[in-house]
Scaffold this active site. Structure first.
Site, PDB file in Angstrom:
ATOM      1  N   CYS A  98       0.835  -1.202   0.000  1.00 27.64           N
ATOM      2  CA  CYS A  98       0.000   0.000   0.000  1.00 27.64           C
ATOM      3  C   CYS A  98       0.870   1.254   0.000  1.00 27.64           C
ATOM      4  O   CYS A  98       1.889   1.334   0.685  1.00 27.64           O
ATOM      5  CB  CYS A  98      -0.910  -0.013   1.219  1.00 27.64           C
ATOM      6  N   CYS A 113       0.473   4.788   6.990  1.00 26.49           N
ATOM      7  CA  CYS A 113      -0.145   4.569   8.307  1.00 26.49           C
ATOM      8  C   CYS A 113       0.851   3.858   9.235  1.00 26.49           C
ATOM      9  O   CYS A 113       1.315   2.754   8.925  1.00 26.49           O
ATOM     10  CB  CYS A 113      -1.418   3.755   8.152  1.00 26.49           C
ATOM     11  N   CYS A 149       0.471   0.076  10.338  1.00 26.70           N
ATOM     12  CA  CYS A 149      -0.013  -0.937   9.384  1.00 26.70           C
ATOM     13  C   CYS A 149       1.088  -1.839   8.817  1.00 26.70           C
ATOM     14  O   CYS A 149       2.131  -1.364   8.355  1.00 26.70           O
ATOM     15  CB  CYS A 149      -0.774  -0.256   8.257  1.00 26.70           C
ATOM     16  N   CYS A 207     -16.634  -9.074   5.642  1.00 21.69           N
ATOM     17  CA  CYS A 207     -15.964  -7.780   5.445  1.00 21.69           C
ATOM     18  C   CYS A 207     -14.705  -7.973   4.609  1.00 21.69           C
ATOM     19  O   CYS A 207     -13.794  -8.689   5.022  1.00 21.69           O
ATOM     20  CB  CYS A 207     -15.560  -7.195   6.787  1.00 21.69           C
ATOM     21  N   CYS A 264     -19.644  -6.028   3.627  1.00 19.91           N
ATOM     22  CA  CYS A 264     -18.929  -4.810   4.034  1.00 19.91           C
ATOM     23  C   CYS A 264     -17.632  -4.778   3.236  1.00 19.91           C
ATOM     24  O   CYS A 264     -17.041  -5.835   2.969  1.00 19.91           O
ATOM     25  CB  CYS A 264     -18.615  -4.845   5.525  1.00 19.91           C
ATOM     26  N   CYS A 275     -19.469   2.037   8.698  1.00 16.51           N
ATOM     27  CA  CYS A 275     -18.716   1.385   9.757  1.00 16.51           C
ATOM     28  C   CYS A 275     -17.471   2.242   9.947  1.00 16.51           C
ATOM     29  O   CYS A 275     -16.642   2.346   9.047  1.00 16.51           O
ATOM     30  CB  CYS A 275     -18.342  -0.029   9.311  1.00 16.51           C
ATOM     31  N   ARG A 322     -18.058  -2.522  17.935  1.00 14.04           N
ATOM     32  CA  ARG A 322     -17.333  -3.789  17.669  1.00 14.04           C
ATOM     33  C   ARG A 322     -15.994  -3.836  18.405  1.00 14.04           C
ATOM     34  O   ARG A 322     -15.142  -2.954  18.236  1.00 14.04           O
ATOM     35  CB  ARG A 322     -17.103  -3.989  16.168  1.00 14.04           C
TER      36      ARG A 322
HETATM   37  N1  SAM Z   1      -6.634   0.503   3.166  1.00 15.97           N
HETATM   38  C1  SAM Z   1      -7.914   0.799   3.669  1.00 15.97           C
HETATM   39  C2  SAM Z   1      -7.907   1.940   4.641  1.00 15.97           C
HETATM   40  O1  SAM Z   1      -6.923   2.154   5.327  1.00 15.97           O
HETATM   41  O2  SAM Z   1      -8.934   2.633   4.732  1.00 15.97           O
HETATM   42  C3  SAM Z   1      -8.639  -0.382   4.267  1.00 15.97           C
HETATM   43  C4  SAM Z   1      -7.895  -1.389   5.112  1.00 15.97           C
HETATM   44  S1  SAM Z   1      -7.177  -0.783   6.640  1.00 15.97           S
HETATM   45  C5  SAM Z   1      -6.091  -2.111   7.064  1.00 15.97           C
HETATM   46  C6  SAM Z   1      -8.541  -0.843   7.778  1.00 15.97           C
HETATM   47  C7  SAM Z   1      -8.320  -0.409   9.216  1.00 15.97           C
HETATM   48  O3  SAM Z   1      -7.666  -1.448   9.944  1.00 15.97           O
HETATM   49  C8  SAM Z   1      -7.462   0.796   9.484  1.00 15.97           C
HETATM   50  O4  SAM Z   1      -8.154   1.987   9.287  1.00 15.97           O
HETATM   51  C9  SAM Z   1      -7.113   0.616  10.952  1.00 15.97           C
HETATM   52  O5  SAM Z   1      -8.050   1.269  11.765  1.00 15.97           O
HETATM   53  C10 SAM Z   1      -7.172  -0.896  11.144  1.00 15.97           C
HETATM   54  N2  SAM Z   1      -5.826  -1.451  11.393  1.00 15.97           N
HETATM   55  C11 SAM Z   1      -4.857  -1.641  10.484  1.00 15.97           C
HETATM   56  N3  SAM Z   1      -3.730  -2.139  11.043  1.00 15.97           N
HETATM   57  C12 SAM Z   1      -4.010  -2.274  12.368  1.00 15.97           C
HETATM   58  C13 SAM Z   1      -3.246  -2.727  13.488  1.00 15.97           C
HETATM   59  N4  SAM Z   1      -1.984  -3.123  13.352  1.00 15.97           N
HETATM   60  N5  SAM Z   1      -3.839  -2.738  14.694  1.00 15.97           N
HETATM   61  C14 SAM Z   1      -5.117  -2.325  14.832  1.00 15.97           C
HETATM   62  N6  SAM Z   1      -5.879  -1.881  13.813  1.00 15.97           N
HETATM   63  C15 SAM Z   1      -5.342  -1.844  12.601  1.00 15.97           C
HETATM   64 FE1  SF4 Z   2      -2.803   1.224   3.408  1.00 16.25          FE
HETATM   65 FE2  SF4 Z   2      -2.714   0.043   5.779  1.00 16.25          FE
HETATM   66 FE3  SF4 Z   2      -3.085   2.640   5.638  1.00 16.25          FE
HETATM   67 FE4  SF4 Z   2      -5.056   0.993   4.810  1.00 16.25          FE
HETATM   68  S1  SF4 Z   2      -4.281   1.196   6.883  1.00 16.25           S
HETATM   69  S2  SF4 Z   2      -4.297   2.835   3.774  1.00 16.25           S
HETATM   70  S3  SF4 Z   2      -3.797  -0.683   3.994  1.00 16.25           S
HETATM   71  S4  SF4 Z   2      -1.244   1.545   4.960  1.00 16.25           S
END
Ligand code: SAM
Ligand code: SF4
Ligand code: DTB
Length: 318
Positions: free
Chosen positions: A54, A58, A61, A98, A129, A189, A261
Site C-alpha cells: 500500500c 499509516c 499498518c 468484510c 462490508c 462502519c 465492535r
Molecule cells: N486501506 C484501507 C484503509 O486504510 O482505509 C482499508 C484497510 S485498513 C487495514 C482498515 C483499518 O484497519 C485501518 O483503518 C485501521 O483502523 C485498522 N488497522 C490496520 N492495522 C491495524 C493494526 N496493526 N492494529 C489495529 N488496527 C489496525
Molecule cells: Fe494502506 Fe494500511 Fe493505511 Fe489501509 S491502513 S491505507 S492498507 S497503509
C-alpha cells in the site's frame, strides 16, 4: 426533515471518561439495554482481498510499503476465492463478510470485480462490508448498486493526533469519503485504534468526532493496536485494559444505537477484559482465525467465552 441529533461536547465526553469505573459501566449497560438484547453479539468475518504494497504511510499498518514488515504485495483475489471464504464464514456462524483491500483508493478498473464479489456474497444470504480506502461519489454509488450494505472507513484517532500517525491522507479526506458513502445510501462502519501512544484527551476526541457525525455510524469498530514488527508503532506501550473498557463504554453511551465492535487486538486481550467490554456495551466482534494480516482470537476460544458468558450469536433474522 430529520431532527438534528444532539451534539456531544469535548467537556461532556471527557466527563464521561472521568466517571468512577462502576458508574460509567452502569450507565453504559443501562443505555445498552434500552436499545439491544444485552446477551447477543453480531459476528463479522474479515478477509484481505488485496494484501500489502500500500502507498499510504499509516504508522500502525503491516501493509504499508513504507514499513519494512516483510509482507509481500499481492493482486486482487479472484472472485471465486472470495466467495468460497464467505461461504466458510457463513458456515461458521458469521452474518457479515468484510472484505479489505490495501489501497489508498480503488481504481475504476477494479469496480466490476468488486461489484461481482458483493453480488455473490449477498446471494449467500450474508451482509456485505468493504474497506478499500478513499472513495469518490461515483465509486460509492457503484458499490451501492451492487448491493453493498456497509463501508468501513476509520477516523482512526483524534484530529490533533492524526498527523503523527498518517501523513499521506488528511482527516478531511476521510470525512469526505464518509460523506460519499452516506450520500450513496450505504451504512457506515467507522471507528479507530487505541493504544497508539495517544492520551485520554485524544481518545475522547476520537469519540467526539464519531458521535457527532450526523447521523453517527451504524457500526463502530474499536481496535486495540496490534503491534507489528517493522512499523513505527512496533514498540508502543500497551494500553491499560481499564482505559480500553472505558472507551467502549463512552462509545456506547454517545452512540446508543450503534453496534460497537470489539475489533483488532482481542487475541492479546484476556477473557476478563473482553467480558468487561461486553458489559460496557460492545455487541459485535470479528470472528474467524484471521483479521487481515494477523491472527484473531481462535473461533473455539470465542465460542467458549461466549458460552461461559451466556451471550448468543445474532442471526440474520434478529
Ligand atoms: N486501506 C484501507 C484503509 O486504510 O482505509 C482499508 C484497510 S485498513 C487495514 C482498515 C483499518 O484497519 C485501518 O483503518 C485501521 O483502523 C485498522 N488497522 C490496520 N492495522 C491495524 C493494526 N496493526 N492494529 C489495529 N488496527 C489496525
Ligand atoms: Fe494502506 Fe494500511 Fe493505511 Fe489501509 S491502513 S491505507 S492498507 S497503509
Ligand atoms: C477495522 O476497524 N479493523 C479491521 C477492519 N476494520 C478492516 C482490520 C484490523 C486489522 C488488524 C491488523 C491486521 O490484521 O493487519
Amino acid at each position: 426533515m430529520s431532527v438534528p441529533q444532539p451534539q456531544w461536547t469535548q467537556e461532556h465526553i471527557e466527563a464521561l471518561f472521568a466517571l468512577p469505573f462502576n458508574d460509567l459501566l452502569f450507565r453504559a449497560q443501562q443505555v445498552h439495554r434500552e436499545h439491544f438484547d444485552p446477551n447477543a453479539v453480531q459476528l463479522s468475518t474479515l478477509l484481505s482481498i488485496k494484501t500489502g504494497g500500500c502507498s499510504e504511510d499509516c504508522a500502525y499498518c503491516s501493509q504499508s510499503s513504507r514499513n519494512d514488515t516483510g509482507l509481500p504485495a499481492e493482486k486482487l483475489m479472484p472472485v471465486a476465492e472470495v466467495v468460497d471464504a464467505a461461504r466458510s464464514a457463513r458456515q461458521a456462524g458469521a452474518t457479515r463478510f468484510c472484505m479489505g483491500a490495501a489501497w489508498r483508493s480503488p481504481q475504476d478498473r477494479h469496480i466490476d470485480a468488486l461489484a461481482q464479489m458483493i453480488r455473490e456474497v449477498k446471494e449467500l444470504g450474508m451482509e456485505t462490508c468493504m474497506t478499500l480506502g478513499m472513495l469518490d461519489d461515483a465509486q460509492a454509488q457503484a458499490l451501492k448498486e451492487a448491493g453493498l450494505d456497509y463501508y468501513n472507513h476509520n477516523l482512526d484517532t483524534d484530529p490533533e493526533y492524526y498527523g503523527s500517525i498518517i501523513t499521506t491522507r488528511t482527516y478531511d479526506d476521510r470525512l469526505r469519503t464518509l460523506r460519499s458513502v452516506r450520500d450513496a445510501g450505504i451504512k457506515i462502519c467507522c471507528g479507530g485504534i487505541l493504544g497508539m501512544g495517544e492520551s485520554r484527551r485524544h481518545r475522547a476526541g476520537l469519540i467526539e468526532q464519531l458521535a457527532n457525525l450526523d447521523p453517527y455510524p451504524e457500526s463502530v469498530p474499536i481496535n486495540q493496536l496490534v503491534p507489528i514488527a517493522g512499523t513505527p508503532l512496533a514498540d508502543a506501550a500497551p494500553l491499560d485494559p481499564i482505559e480500553f473498557v472505558r472507551t467502549i463504554a463512552v462509545a456506547r453511551i454517545t452512540m446508543p444505537r450503534a453496534h460497537i465492535r470489539l475489533s483488532a487486538g482481542r487475541e492479546q486481550m484476556g477473557d476478563a477484559t473482553q467480558a468487561l467490554a461486553y458489559l460496557a456495551g460492545a455487541n459485535s466482534i470479528f470472528y474467524g482465525e484471521r483479521l487481515l494480516t494477523t491472527n484473531n482470537a481462535a473461533e473455539n476460544k470465542d465460542r467458549d467465552l461466549l458460552q461461559r458468558l451466556g451471550i448468543r450469536a445474532e442471526s440474520l433474522n434478529d
